[in-house]
Design a protein around this motif. Structure first.
Motif, short mmCIF file in Angstrom:
data_model
loop_
_atom_site.label_atom_id
_atom_site.label_comp_id
_atom_site.label_asym_id
_atom_site.label_seq_id
_atom_site.Cartn_x
_atom_site.Cartn_y
_atom_site.Cartn_z
N ALA A 118 0.85 -1.19 0.20
CA ALA A 118 -0.05 0.06 0.12
C ALA A 118 0.71 1.23 -0.09
CB ALA A 118 -0.88 -0.14 1.20
N TRP A 119 0.30 2.42 -0.08
CA TRP A 119 0.87 3.55 0.06
C TRP A 119 0.21 4.32 0.97
CZ3 TRP A 119 3.76 4.13 -4.54
CH2 TRP A 119 4.83 5.19 -4.71
N ALA A 120 0.79 4.88 2.20
CA ALA A 120 -0.08 5.22 3.28
C ALA A 120 0.43 6.54 3.64
CB ALA A 120 -0.07 4.43 4.49
N MET A 121 -0.37 7.52 4.11
CA MET A 121 0.15 8.90 4.56
C MET A 121 -0.55 9.29 5.62
SD MET A 121 -0.31 11.44 1.51
CE MET A 121 0.46 10.36 0.30
N ASP A 122 -0.03 9.84 6.69
CA ASP A 122 -0.92 10.53 7.79
C ASP A 122 -0.17 11.73 8.61
OD1 ASP A 122 0.79 9.24 9.46
OD2 ASP A 122 -0.63 8.04 10.69
N GLY A 141 -4.53 0.26 -1.62
CA GLY A 141 -4.25 1.52 -2.62
C GLY A 141 -3.59 2.69 -1.77
N LEU A 142 -3.86 3.40 -2.04
CA LEU A 142 -3.41 4.73 -1.00
C LEU A 142 -3.95 5.22 -0.16
CD1 LEU A 142 -1.35 7.43 -0.74
CD2 LEU A 142 -2.92 8.47 -2.73
N VAL A 143 -3.80 5.11 1.18
CA VAL A 143 -4.56 5.43 2.17
C VAL A 143 -4.01 6.75 2.90
CG1 VAL A 143 -4.97 4.49 4.64
CG2 VAL A 143 -4.81 2.84 2.71
N VAL A 144 -4.98 7.67 2.86
CA VAL A 144 -4.82 9.04 3.85
C VAL A 144 -5.55 8.97 5.00
CG1 VAL A 144 -4.83 11.45 3.65
CG2 VAL A 144 -4.42 9.95 1.40
N ASP A 145 -4.72 8.99 6.31
CA ASP A 145 -5.53 8.85 7.64
C ASP A 145 -5.33 10.37 7.95
OD1 ASP A 145 -6.27 8.62 9.90
OD2 ASP A 145 -5.15 6.96 10.41
N GLN A 146 -6.45 11.04 7.98
CA GLN A 146 -6.53 12.52 8.36
C GLN A 146 -6.56 12.53 9.74
OE1 GLN A 146 -5.65 14.49 6.50
NE2 GLN A 146 -7.06 14.69 4.67
N HIS A 152 -0.55 9.74 18.79
CA HIS A 152 0.22 10.81 18.40
C HIS A 152 -0.80 11.96 18.15
CE1 HIS A 152 2.88 7.63 16.49
NE2 HIS A 152 3.49 8.12 17.48
N ARG A 153 -0.01 13.19 18.08
CA ARG A 153 -0.79 14.34 17.71
C ARG A 153 -0.50 14.83 16.22
NH1 ARG A 153 -2.48 17.05 22.62
NH2 ARG A 153 -2.74 19.06 21.40
N CYS A 154 -1.36 15.30 15.35
CA CYS A 154 -0.92 15.80 14.17
C CYS A 154 -1.92 16.81 13.54
CB CYS A 154 -0.71 14.79 13.28
SG CYS A 154 -2.25 13.84 12.99
N ASN A 155 -1.56 17.51 12.59
CA ASN A 155 -2.55 18.10 12.01
C ASN A 155 -2.78 17.64 10.47
OD1 ASN A 155 -0.61 19.22 10.52
ND2 ASN A 155 -0.19 21.28 11.36
N GLN A 156 -3.58 18.21 9.64
CA GLN A 156 -4.24 17.73 8.31
C GLN A 156 -3.03 17.44 7.39
OE1 GLN A 156 -7.30 16.48 7.93
NE2 GLN A 156 -7.42 17.02 10.07
N THR A 157 -3.08 16.31 6.43
CA THR A 157 -2.44 16.16 5.38
C THR A 157 -2.69 17.08 4.23
OG1 THR A 157 -2.12 13.93 5.95
CG2 THR A 157 -1.75 14.49 3.85
N ALA A 158 -1.91 17.82 3.55
CA ALA A 158 -2.30 18.89 2.72
C ALA A 158 -1.42 18.76 1.55
CB ALA A 158 -2.19 20.02 3.23
N GLN A 171 -8.14 6.06 -0.70
CA GLN A 171 -9.16 5.99 -0.03
C GLN A 171 -8.90 6.75 1.39
OE1 GLN A 171 -10.02 2.24 2.06
NE2 GLN A 171 -8.01 1.25 1.27
N ASP A 172 -9.91 7.42 1.91
CA ASP A 172 -9.67 8.23 3.19
C ASP A 172 -10.04 7.02 4.34
OD1 ASP A 172 -8.61 10.66 2.48
OD2 ASP A 172 -10.38 11.23 1.74
N LEU A 173 -9.36 6.94 5.38
CA LEU A 173 -9.84 6.33 6.55
C LEU A 173 -10.80 7.11 7.25
CD1 LEU A 173 -6.68 4.45 7.75
CD2 LEU A 173 -8.39 3.55 6.38
N ALA A 174 -10.59 8.46 7.00
CA ALA A 174 -11.46 9.39 7.80
C ALA A 174 -11.71 10.56 6.84
CB ALA A 174 -10.85 9.74 9.36
N PRO A 175 -12.82 11.42 7.09
CA PRO A 175 -13.13 12.40 6.06
C PRO A 175 -12.15 13.58 6.57
CG PRO A 175 -14.66 12.17 7.39
CD PRO A 175 -13.98 10.94 7.74
#
Length: 195
Positions: A118-122, A141-146, A152-158, A171-175
């Protein structure tokens, strides 16, 4: 110059101008670039039955910038959780307060391939070009976990640009929290792209 109570200072050993090329990784963990990695090239490597190529921040506010990942192959991705095997960008950070800037930024992924991964980013990730890559036999596929991982703490992927990839559905794991924080943009015939 005085700093307010909300100022953040992080100290760490910076690694810069590193080239990792022509290696073979087999039957093991991931090839990882940890925080404070600047100006690195990861090229022409092969991973067989391993957890993938990972760019991560993790330590409090220790950024990773300007990394090119070129012409690498993952022939069989394996990992602890299925969305990580292959290529992963982790911009989460372990800190006591919110941080409003990206901690992983200015990355280029070009000419890579992954089979059964897969391709993952968060996390606090921005300005990533994913171009001319091939993915086959992927359940994720490509997983973007917002929302990032719970610890962990984080802000949004952009600002993630997908261009001329093959077999790289996302696919987004979360909107996203709002329309302004929608991360993915496509330009070209990315199969499976609907956004």
């Amino acid at each position: 110059h005085t700093h307010g109570a909300d100022s953040v200072v992080s100290f760490g050993a910076r690694r810069e101008r590193c080239i990792y090329r022509d290696n073979v990784f087999a039957d093991g963990g991931a090839m990882q670039l940890w925080g404070l990695m600047w100006h690195a090239v990861v090229a022409n490597n092969v991973g067989m039955r391993f957890a993938g190529f990972i760019v991560t921040n993790f330590f409090p506010y220790s950024s990773s910038y300007f990394i090119e990942t070129l012409n690498n192959r993952v022939t069989e991705g394996v990992a602890y959780y299925p969305s990580s095997a292959g290529f992963s960008i982790d911009g989460s950070y372990n800190a006591s307060s919110d941080f409003t800037h990206p901690v992983v930024s200015a990355l280029v992924y070009r000419g890579n391939s992954v089979d059964n991964g897969a391709w993952a980013m968060d996390g606090a990730v921005s300005d990533v070009l994913i171009e001319g890559n091939v993915m086959s036999d992927s359940d994720h596929g490509l997983v973007v976990d917002q929302n990032c991982k719970a610890w962990h703490r984080c802000n949004q992927t952009a600002r993630i640009l997908l261009r001329n990839n093959e077999g790289l559905p996302w696919q987004d794991l979360a909107p996203p929290a709002s329309d302004e924080s929608a991360a993915l943009q496509t330009d070209g015939p990315d199969s499976g792209q609907e956004r």
